[in-house]
Design a protein around this motif. Structure first.
Motif, PDB file in Angstrom:
ATOM      1  N   UNK A 107       8.309   5.727   6.091  1.00  0.00           N
ATOM      2  CA  UNK A 107       8.495   4.903   4.899  1.00  0.00           C
ATOM      3  C   UNK A 107       9.607   5.455   4.012  1.00  0.00           C
ATOM      4  N   UNK A 108       9.667   6.773   3.869  1.00  0.00           N
ATOM      5  CA  UNK A 108      10.693   7.346   2.991  1.00  0.00           C
ATOM      6  C   UNK A 108      12.092   7.214   3.574  1.00  0.00           C
ATOM      7  N   UNK A 109      12.199   7.013   4.880  1.00  0.00           N
ATOM      8  CA  UNK A 109      13.511   6.772   5.482  1.00  0.00           C
ATOM      9  C   UNK A 109      14.080   5.419   5.057  1.00  0.00           C
ATOM     10  N   UNK A 110      13.202   4.532   4.560  1.00  0.00           N
ATOM     11  CA  UNK A 110      13.618   3.205   4.091  1.00  0.00           C
ATOM     12  C   UNK A 110      12.897   2.927   2.774  1.00  0.00           C
ATOM     13  N   UNK A 111      13.309   3.604   1.709  1.00  0.00           N
ATOM     14  CA  UNK A 111      12.526   3.538   0.465  1.00  0.00           C
ATOM     15  C   UNK A 111      12.393   2.138  -0.126  1.00  0.00           C
ATOM     16  N   UNK A 112      13.445   1.344  -0.051  1.00  0.00           N
ATOM     17  CA  UNK A 112      13.347  -0.012  -0.609  1.00  0.00           C
ATOM     18  C   UNK A 112      12.334  -0.842   0.188  1.00  0.00           C
ATOM     19  N   UNK A 113      12.339  -0.689   1.499  1.00  0.00           N
ATOM     20  CA  UNK A 113      11.364  -1.389   2.334  1.00  0.00           C
ATOM     21  C   UNK A 113       9.957  -0.865   2.068  1.00  0.00           C
ATOM     22  N   UNK A 114       9.837   0.429   1.811  1.00  0.00           N
ATOM     23  CA  UNK A 114       8.530   1.011   1.516  1.00  0.00           C
ATOM     24  C   UNK A 114       7.945   0.443   0.239  1.00  0.00           C
ATOM     25  N   UNK A 115       8.777   0.319  -0.784  1.00  0.00           N
ATOM     26  CA  UNK A 115       8.317  -0.259  -2.051  1.00  0.00           C
ATOM     27  C   UNK A 115       7.785  -1.676  -1.828  1.00  0.00           C
ATOM     28  N   UNK A 116       8.438  -2.411  -0.944  1.00  0.00           N
ATOM     29  CA  UNK A 116       8.064  -3.803  -0.684  1.00  0.00           C
ATOM     30  C   UNK A 116       6.796  -3.919   0.153  1.00  0.00           C
ATOM     31  N   UNK A 117       6.564  -2.959   1.060  1.00  0.00           N
ATOM     32  CA  UNK A 117       5.545  -3.178   2.103  1.00  0.00           C
ATOM     33  C   UNK A 117       4.386  -2.195   2.107  1.00  0.00           C
ATOM     34  N   UNK A 118       4.467  -1.084   1.384  1.00  0.00           N
ATOM     35  CA  UNK A 118       3.426  -0.052   1.517  1.00  0.00           C
ATOM     36  C   UNK A 118       2.048  -0.546   1.109  1.00  0.00           C
ATOM     37  N   UNK A 119       1.980  -1.529   0.246  1.00  0.00           N
ATOM     38  CA  UNK A 119       0.683  -2.031  -0.216  1.00  0.00           C
ATOM     39  C   UNK A 119       0.189  -3.219   0.614  1.00  0.00           C
ATOM     40  N   UNK A 120       0.928  -3.585   1.658  1.00  0.00           N
ATOM     41  CA  UNK A 120       0.589  -4.785   2.424  1.00  0.00           C
ATOM     42  C   UNK A 120      -0.181  -4.426   3.698  1.00  0.00           C
ATOM     43  N   UNK A 121      -0.929  -5.393   4.197  1.00  0.00           N
ATOM     44  CA  UNK A 121      -1.594  -5.298   5.501  1.00  0.00           C
ATOM     45  C   UNK A 121      -0.955  -6.365   6.385  1.00  0.00           C
ATOM     46  N   UNK A 122      -0.271  -5.932   7.431  1.00  0.00           N
ATOM     47  CA  UNK A 122       0.484  -6.892   8.237  1.00  0.00           C
ATOM     48  C   UNK A 122      -0.383  -7.574   9.292  1.00  0.00           C
ATOM     49  N   UNK A 123      -1.388  -6.881   9.812  1.00  0.00           N
ATOM     50  CA  UNK A 123      -2.192  -7.441  10.898  1.00  0.00           C
ATOM     51  C   UNK A 123      -1.426  -7.586  12.200  1.00  0.00           C
ATOM     52  N   UNK A 124      -0.294  -6.897  12.289  1.00  0.00           N
ATOM     53  CA  UNK A 124       0.554  -6.989  13.479  1.00  0.00           C
ATOM     54  C   UNK A 124       0.274  -5.825  14.443  1.00  0.00           C
ATOM     55  N   UNK A 125       0.726  -5.942  15.695  1.00  0.00           N
ATOM     56  CA  UNK A 125       0.306  -4.989  16.731  1.00  0.00           C
ATOM     57  C   UNK A 125       0.606  -3.522  16.446  1.00  0.00           C
ATOM     58  N   UNK A 126       1.762  -3.203  15.887  1.00  0.00           N
ATOM     59  CA  UNK A 126       2.097  -1.791  15.718  1.00  0.00           C
ATOM     60  C   UNK A 126       1.267  -1.168  14.592  1.00  0.00           C
ATOM     61  N   UNK A 127       0.998  -1.929  13.553  1.00  0.00           N
ATOM     62  CA  UNK A 127       0.106  -1.448  12.507  1.00  0.00           C
ATOM     63  C   UNK A 127      -1.308  -1.235  13.070  1.00  0.00           C
TER      64      UNK A 127
END
Length: 237
Positions: A107-127
């Motif tokens: 997540x820290x390698x992509x901080x802007x993406x982390x801010x957007x997604x860290x609180x989300x639940x994707x329900x996708x295969x890799x998660x």
């Protein structure tokens, strides 16, 4: 007669974009990560993403239900990248710690993406694969299912909370980020012992410590708690 359903793959674009690339979910997610890095969370729009891909913005909706669906896919990708770089070695504590560090780092390698997604639940295969791995480590350590779920909850929320906190700092403009870090060695270091004796006594250590993430320390504390529960004698009755 009922209308023939066109398979999802058949609905997707196979002609190259203006930039010569053939669109795919993976390419769109990778481009979204780049747009987030360059423009921040508010800059991820269908129009800007389409321009970056060399495709009409409407094309994105052949692959994702909307921008929120794309955000979930980005979070799923960050989870997956952590798992790609992680290997279990058969020691539950070491494996869980290394997985936590891998997730936090991804997540820290992509901080802007982390801010957007860290609180989300994707329900996708890799998660889902990450969740399966965490629960597997906890259950194989000897925890019952109730305790495994309790500690899974603590572990994943701790990891993603620190990812969001630390990414939020990294996502700041460079000048603001540096000003925050310098505060410990400037303002805090000058507070007099007569009014702030505890800060004055620890100012040097605060200045050295506070610009770094507390995640490893808190993670080890959680792991200590799991180990203590595993070592405790069974409750009577």
């Amino acid at each position: 007669m009922p209308k023939k359903v066109v398979p999802e793959e058949a609905r997707r674009r196979r002609r190259p974009t203006r930039q010569g690339a053939v669109l795919s979910e993976a390419l769109i997610v990778e481009t979204a990560l780049r747009v987030l890095r360059e423009h921040g969370t508010g800059g991820l729009t269908a129009r800007r993403l389409g321009a970056a891909l060399g495709a009409d913005p409407s094309t994105l909706y052949r692959y994702f239900g909307g921008m929120d669906d794309l955000a979930r896919a980005v979070g799923n990708e960050l989870m997956g990248r952590a798992l790609d770089g992680w290997t279990a070695h058969g020691d539950w504590r070491g494996d869980l710690r290394s997985l936590g560090v891998a997730l936090h780092s991804s997540y820290l390698a992509h901080p802007q993406a982390a801010v957007l997604t860290a609180s989300r639940v994707s329900g996708r295969p890799r998660e889902i694969a990450v969740d399966e791995a965490i629960l597997g480590l906890l259950r194989s350590a000897g925890l019952g299912d109730r305790a495994a779920v309790r500690f899974y909850h603590a572990f994943i929320d701790l990891t993603l909370a620190f990812a969001a906190l630390d990414a939020g700092s990294l996502a700041l403009p460079e000048e603001a980020h540096k000003a925050d870090e310098d505060m410990w060695g400037s303002l805090y270091a000058r507070l007099p012992a007569t009014t702030h004796p505890n800060i004055a006594a620890t100012a040097d250590r605060l200045a050295a410590r506070m610009p770094h993430s507390a995640y490893p320390v808190v993670l080890d504390t959680l792991l200590d708690g799991i180990a203590a529960e595993l070592a405790a004698p069974p409750a009577a009755g």
